[in-house]
Write a protein that holds these residues in place. Structure first.
Motif, PDB file in Angstrom:
ATOM      1  N   CYS A   1       0.837  -1.197   0.000  1.00  8.80           N
ATOM      2  CA  CYS A   1       0.000   0.000   0.000  1.00  8.80           C
ATOM      3  C   CYS A   1       0.873   1.249   0.000  1.00  8.80           C
ATOM      4  CB  CYS A   1      -0.889   0.043   1.250  1.00  8.80           C
ATOM      5  SG  CYS A   1      -1.904  -1.423   1.518  1.00  8.80           S
TER       6      CYS A   1
ATOM      7  N   TYR B   1       0.379   5.703   0.500  1.00 12.80           N
ATOM      8  CA  TYR B   1      -0.260   6.503   1.540  1.00 12.80           C
ATOM      9  C   TYR B   1      -0.581   7.897   1.019  1.00 12.80           C
ATOM     10  CZ  TYR B   1       4.290   8.833   2.076  1.00 12.80           C
ATOM     11  OH  TYR B   1       5.453   9.537   1.844  1.00 12.80           O
ATOM     12  N   LYS B   2      -1.529   8.520   1.701  1.00 13.55           N
ATOM     13  CA  LYS B   2      -1.885   9.915   1.449  1.00 13.55           C
ATOM     14  C   LYS B   2      -1.818  10.654   2.771  1.00 13.55           C
ATOM     15  CE  LYS B   2      -5.772  12.872   0.051  1.00 13.55           C
ATOM     16  NZ  LYS B   2      -7.184  12.879  -0.400  1.00 13.55           N
TER      17      LYS B   2
ATOM     18  N   VAL C   1      -3.053  13.256   5.251  1.00 15.36           N
ATOM     19  CA  VAL C   1      -4.301  13.973   5.510  1.00 15.36           C
ATOM     20  C   VAL C   1      -4.030  15.264   6.275  1.00 15.36           C
ATOM     21  CG1 VAL C   1      -6.566  13.840   6.640  1.00 15.36           C
ATOM     22  CG2 VAL C   1      -5.584  11.806   5.535  1.00 15.36           C
TER      23      VAL C   1
ATOM     24  N   TRP D   1      -3.559   4.745  16.639  1.00 18.74           N
ATOM     25  CA  TRP D   1      -4.846   4.597  15.971  1.00 18.74           C
ATOM     26  C   TRP D   1      -5.943   5.219  16.812  1.00 18.74           C
ATOM     27  CZ3 TRP D   1      -7.348   4.058  11.710  1.00 18.74           C
ATOM     28  CH2 TRP D   1      -8.602   3.454  11.626  1.00 18.74           C
TER      29      TRP D   1
ATOM     30  N   HIS E   1     -11.376   6.851  13.584  1.00 15.02           N
ATOM     31  CA  HIS E   1     -10.798   6.131  12.446  1.00 15.02           C
ATOM     32  C   HIS E   1      -9.696   6.959  11.783  1.00 15.02           C
ATOM     33  CE1 HIS E   1     -13.612   2.719  12.432  1.00 15.02           C
ATOM     34  NE2 HIS E   1     -14.488   3.606  12.872  1.00 15.02           N
ATOM     35  N   ARG E   2      -8.801   7.445  12.626  1.00 17.34           N
ATOM     36  CA  ARG E   2      -7.647   8.208  12.144  1.00 17.34           C
ATOM     37  C   ARG E   2      -6.361   7.463  12.476  1.00 17.34           C
ATOM     38  NH1 ARG E   2      -7.993  14.076  14.667  1.00 17.34           N
ATOM     39  NH2 ARG E   2      -8.436  12.828  16.537  1.00 17.34           N
ATOM     40  N   LEU E   3      -5.432   7.461  11.533  1.00 17.58           N
ATOM     41  CA  LEU E   3      -4.147   6.779  11.686  1.00 17.58           C
ATOM     42  C   LEU E   3      -3.031   7.811  11.755  1.00 17.58           C
ATOM     43  CD1 LEU E   3      -2.374   4.205  11.650  1.00 17.58           C
ATOM     44  CD2 LEU E   3      -2.484   4.314   9.139  1.00 17.58           C
TER      45      LEU E   3
ATOM     46  N   GLN F   1      -1.042  12.398  10.063  1.00 14.89           N
ATOM     47  CA  GLN F   1      -2.248  11.601   9.884  1.00 14.89           C
ATOM     48  C   GLN F   1      -2.259  11.168   8.431  1.00 14.89           C
ATOM     49  OE1 GLN F   1      -6.002  13.547  10.741  1.00 14.89           O
ATOM     50  NE2 GLN F   1      -7.172  11.971   9.687  1.00 14.89           N
ATOM     51  N   ILE F   2      -2.351   9.881   8.217  1.00 17.40           N
ATOM     52  CA  ILE F   2      -2.293   9.353   6.851  1.00 17.40           C
ATOM     53  C   ILE F   2      -3.467   8.424   6.580  1.00 17.40           C
ATOM     54  CG2 ILE F   2       0.233   9.487   6.778  1.00 17.40           C
ATOM     55  CD1 ILE F   2       0.191   6.372   7.063  1.00 17.40           C
ATOM     56  N   THR F   3      -3.722   8.233   5.307  1.00 14.64           N
ATOM     57  CA  THR F   3      -4.672   7.227   4.837  1.00 14.64           C
ATOM     58  C   THR F   3      -3.938   6.282   3.911  1.00 14.64           C
ATOM     59  OG1 THR F   3      -6.544   8.766   4.964  1.00 14.64           O
ATOM     60  CG2 THR F   3      -6.811   6.811   3.592  1.00 14.64           C
TER      61      THR F   3
ATOM     62  N   GLN G   1      -3.213   3.869   0.903  1.00 17.17           N
ATOM     63  CA  GLN G   1      -3.756   3.726  -0.436  1.00 17.17           C
ATOM     64  C   GLN G   1      -3.380   2.315  -0.920  1.00 17.17           C
ATOM     65  OE1 GLN G   1      -5.283   6.904  -2.061  1.00 17.17           O
ATOM     66  NE2 GLN G   1      -5.385   6.949   0.171  1.00 17.17           N
TER      67      GLN G   1
END
Length: 273
Positions: free
Chosen positions: A42, A44-45, A47, A245, A250-252, A264-266, A268
């Motif tokens: 994966c 990442y983005k 945030v 976490w 629901h934030r990483l 803070q990332i999402t 991908q």
């Protein structure tokens, strides 16, 4: 953690660090001759980003009840800190015995539990005040920790996680971790996220998403390039380490040793990962 459990001295040269980085990278990218598909990777983005104390040699990180809890390493400066996400200034701080090297951190009820590297000494702290609540001893090296229910998962720099009872900190089991049929060494800071154990792999930019039932890595999250945006203050030891976490939001969140930012990332991920 900053050193291999196979070494007896702290790594002191870039050559050794580079060699160990290659070993770790080889362990997580080794080819397999099995018929199974390789572990997906994966991206990442970003945030958002938040301030982080650049003097913090991050070893443990968790988020709960709107607060960040962090443990740091290095002898003489190891500490436990409670802070808000928006402000790196501690609300509460407890210093660890200066002869010890602080390590991983986990919450359990009204307590925080922390480890030390090679000292075999662990601490219990009041979760709100950081007042000492007791100590314990254990065998092996202490690196990272996370918890699910009444089970603590602890890393020691090897490819096997130790399972512990939080009430006694006695070892109750073990979980070998593999990816593409190969052991994943240098597992470091840990976080339980939606039924998976997420683990930093020391000296690399990757996080392993581990199935706690099998020990198999389900996916990698590759955070390559993030360190360059983090304001890292040390060119050699400022590696990715720290996963938190926010289960309610629901934030990483991720950071690293001596980084000046928490991100803070999402992730991908490929479809199905």
């Amino acid at each position: 953690m900053i050193a291999s459990p196979l070494s007896t001295l702290r790594l002191s040269t870039l050559g050794r660090r580079a060699l160990r980085s290659l070993w770790a990278l080889a362990a997580i990218t080794a080819p397999t001759f099995a018929s199974a598909a390789p572990v997906p990777v994966c991206g990442y983005k970003i945030v958002a980003s938040f301030p982080h104390d650049p003097t913090a040699f991050t070893e443990g990180l968790l988020y709960a009840d709107g607060l960040l809890y962090e443990s740091t390493g290095e002898r003489g400066t190891s500490r436990i800190v409670i802070r808000t996400l928006a402000n790196a200034k501690p609300i509460k701080q407890a210093d660890i015995d200066p002869t010890y090297f602080g390590e991983g951190l986990v919450d359990w009820g009204d307590q925080l539990i922390s480890l030390t590297w090679r000292d075999g000494a662990g601490y219990r702290w009041d979760r709100k005040t950081l007042a000492p609540r007791g100590t314990f001893t254990y065998e092996g090296e202490g690196w990272g920790m996370t918890r699910h229910g009444q089970v603590i998962y602890q890393s020691d720099g090897s490819a096997t996680l130790r399972l512990r009872d939080p009430a006694t900190m006695r070892q109750t089991g073990s979980l070998p971790v593999r990816a593409d049929g190969q052991p994943v060494i240098y597992l470091n800071e840990l976080e339980w996220i939606d039924g998976e154990i997420w683990a930093n792999v020391w000296t690399t930019s990757r996080i392993a998403r581990i199935d706690p039932a099998t020990g198999n890595v389900k996916a990698w999250v590759d955070l390559a390039g993030l360190r360059a945006q983090a304001g890292a203050t040390r060119s050699d030891d400022s590696v990715l380490n720290g996963i938190a976490w926010d289960a309610k939001g629901h934030r990483l969140f991720v950071t690293g040793k001596n980084w000046s930012r928490i991100f803070q990332i999402t992730p991908q991920c490929p479809k199905g990962a």
